[in-house]
Design a protein around this motif. Structure first.
Motif, mmCIF file in Angstrom:
data_model
loop_
_atom_site.group_PDB
_atom_site.id
_atom_site.type_symbol
_atom_site.label_atom_id
_atom_site.label_comp_id
_atom_site.label_asym_id
_atom_site.label_seq_id
_atom_site.Cartn_x
_atom_site.Cartn_y
_atom_site.Cartn_z
ATOM 1 N N ALA A 8 0.837 -1.202 0.000
ATOM 2 C CA ALA A 8 0.000 0.000 0.000
ATOM 3 C C ALA A 8 0.866 1.244 0.000
ATOM 4 O O ALA A 8 2.092 1.187 0.158
ATOM 5 C CB ALA A 8 -0.931 -0.012 1.220
ATOM 6 N N SER A 9 0.220 2.397 -0.171
ATOM 7 C CA SER A 9 0.907 3.683 -0.078
ATOM 8 C C SER A 9 -0.090 4.725 0.398
ATOM 9 O O SER A 9 -1.292 4.604 0.155
ATOM 10 C CB SER A 9 1.490 4.104 -1.431
ATOM 11 N N LYS A 11 -0.225 7.759 -0.647
ATOM 12 C CA LYS A 11 -0.629 8.551 -1.801
ATOM 13 C C LYS A 11 -0.158 7.863 -3.064
ATOM 14 O O LYS A 11 0.701 6.973 -3.019
ATOM 15 C CB LYS A 11 -0.043 9.975 -1.730
ATOM 16 N N GLY A 12 -0.732 8.259 -4.193
ATOM 17 C CA GLY A 12 -0.345 7.662 -5.457
ATOM 18 C C GLY A 12 0.973 8.224 -5.971
ATOM 19 O O GLY A 12 1.484 9.232 -5.477
ATOM 20 N N LYS A 16 4.166 2.098 -5.932
ATOM 21 C CA LYS A 16 3.569 0.929 -5.284
ATOM 22 C C LYS A 16 3.362 -0.220 -6.279
ATOM 23 O O LYS A 16 3.743 -1.364 -5.997
ATOM 24 C CB LYS A 16 2.235 1.341 -4.651
ATOM 25 N N ASP A 40 -6.352 -2.490 -6.721
ATOM 26 C CA ASP A 40 -6.576 -1.043 -6.830
ATOM 27 C C ASP A 40 -7.900 -0.860 -7.570
ATOM 28 O O ASP A 40 -7.946 -0.437 -8.722
ATOM 29 C CB ASP A 40 -5.416 -0.394 -7.587
ATOM 30 N N ALA A 122 -4.227 3.576 -3.435
ATOM 31 C CA ALA A 122 -3.616 4.571 -2.558
ATOM 32 C C ALA A 122 -4.686 5.154 -1.631
ATOM 33 O O ALA A 122 -5.867 5.164 -1.950
ATOM 34 C CB ALA A 122 -2.978 5.679 -3.393
ATOM 35 N N SER A 142 6.765 4.518 0.394
ATOM 36 C CA SER A 142 6.774 5.968 0.524
ATOM 37 C C SER A 142 7.925 6.539 -0.277
ATOM 38 O O SER A 142 8.624 5.815 -1.000
ATOM 39 C CB SER A 142 6.871 6.372 2.001
ATOM 40 N N ASN A 151 1.787 11.302 4.138
ATOM 41 C CA ASN A 151 0.705 10.378 3.814
ATOM 42 C C ASN A 151 1.048 8.936 4.171
ATOM 43 O O ASN A 151 0.176 8.159 4.542
ATOM 44 C CB ASN A 151 0.343 10.492 2.333
#
Length: 382
Positions: A8-9, A11-12, A16, A40, A122, A142, A151
């Protein structure tokens, strides 16, 4: 039993999907059977990263046509790697019903393979958090950029709160204590988890001990991507320190990946980096991460921790309310600045960047407004 690895992350745009696809292929090259799943939902494009042609068999078809789950697990051109496609054409997949989520979780857990890699969307939607908590060893991706760091930290903070609320179920004394605190949501969000545990222990010692045990089991792994300078790697250690101090969470530093224009060339060729140029700096970084994954002991949550039972009633996500989301993000900034993960100058730069983006949006809105006015005037003249 297969090992699930959610990726996961916060933010985009931090790599990822790049890591998900290449890690799957690197593990497959070492003789491990891997199923790579594009979760996603609503923005599925992982097939482009691995050069897989989109077919009719996907999660969308499985949900809508009631086909067998095994029929949507398709072989790829890569050794030992199979693929489950998402479906960006079905927007309802971004908000699965509870029973759909339960059905998906059970099928993912029953796949006969060595690894199931989940490429998650994200952000901190409940579905994403629940999928991330399918394993205590999920990977968070990240980057050194201030917004990416913030984030990423907020994602882990949301995951800890999700774990908190699913442990203290409705009807427990600890849940009543949390609900009372939640009446002042800003105070709850600024209360550090170690402090919160002290109050919960005085109210509900048994459930608090269960939560402490689960926090000890919960060991997310951090990958820092887009590194440009060796000093950028220090950011990972600062995030680790902030997670420990403010969330009571131990995270593992899994590896770093330097920024490399090669990934753009590989993507345009629809070839993963570890296939396009395995000896590249980026390719070797992914192989090191794969080696760590293989050599790491496998951890599981306790047997009573059942993700199948996660329900939206169990957790009121901060992002669902704009005011709470704003306060939650501010509390994350406070944590990172206090812990030294972000400097005041970096914070100032982030504010400048956001102000610039707001100015651009205002200009675009004014331009659109003027066009609408002109169009309306012309309509009246006609």
């Amino acid at each position: 039993m297969s090992q699930i690895i959610p990726i996961a992350s916060g933010k985009g745009g931090v790599g990822k999907s790049l890591l998900s696809a290449n890690l799957a292929i690197a593990l497959g090259q070492q003789g491990k059977r891997v199923v790579l799943a594009d979760l996603d939902l609503g923005a599925s494009n992982l097939h482009l990263v691995i050069g897989q042609q989109p077919g009719t068999a996907s999660l969308g078809s499985w949900f809508t046509e009631k086909s067998d789950f095994k029929d949507i697990i398709k072989p790829t051109d890569y050794q030992n790697v199979s693929f489950i496609a998402g479906d960006s054409q079905i927007p309802d997949l971004t908000s699965l019903k509870h029973m759909q989520k339960v059905k998906l979780i059970r099928n993912l857990k029953n796949i006969d393979t060595d690894y199931v890699i989940l490429d998650l969307g994200a952000g901190t939607h409940q579905f994403i958090l629940d999928m991330f908590l399918l394993s205590p060893q999920g990977i968070i991706v990240s980057a050194p950029a201030v917004t990416a760091t913030l984030n990423g930290y907020l994602f882990l903070k949301n995951a800890v709160f999700r774990l908190l609320y699913t442990t203290f179920k409705r009807g427990t004394a600890g849940r009543a204590y949390l609900d009372e605190l939640k009446k002042n949501s800003q105070a709850l969000q600024k209360l550090y988890i170690p402090q919160l545990i002290q109050g919960l222990a005085a109210t509900d010692a048994q459930t608090t001990q269960l939560f402490i045990n689960r926090m000890q089991q919960f060991r997310p792994r951090l990958v820092m991507n887009m590194i440009e300078d060796p000093k950028d790697a220090d950011r990972a250690q600062r995030i680790k320190a902030s997670c420990n101090q403010y969330l009571g969470l131990e995270i593992e530093y899994l590896g770093l990946m330097y920024r490399d224009m090669l990934q753009d060339k590989a993507l345009s060729s629809q070839l993963p980096v570890v296939v396009y140029k395995p000896q590249s700096v980026l390719g070797q970084a992914i192989y090191r991460i794969a080696d760590k994954v293989i050599s790491s002991p496998v951890h599981q949550f306790d047997s009573d921790f059942n993700p199948d039972s996660f329900n939206s009633d169990n957790f009121e996500a901060a992002e669902e309310d704009a005011a709470e989301d704003y306060n939650f993000k501010l509390s994350g900034i406070d944590d990172l600045v206090s812990g030294g993960s972000l400097s005041i100058s970096e914070l100032a730069e982030m504010i400048k960047a956001q102000n610039y983006e707001l100015t651009q949006l205002k200009k675009e809105n004014n331009l659109l407004k003027s066009k609408l006015i002109k169009a309306a005037e012309q309509g009246f003249k006609v």
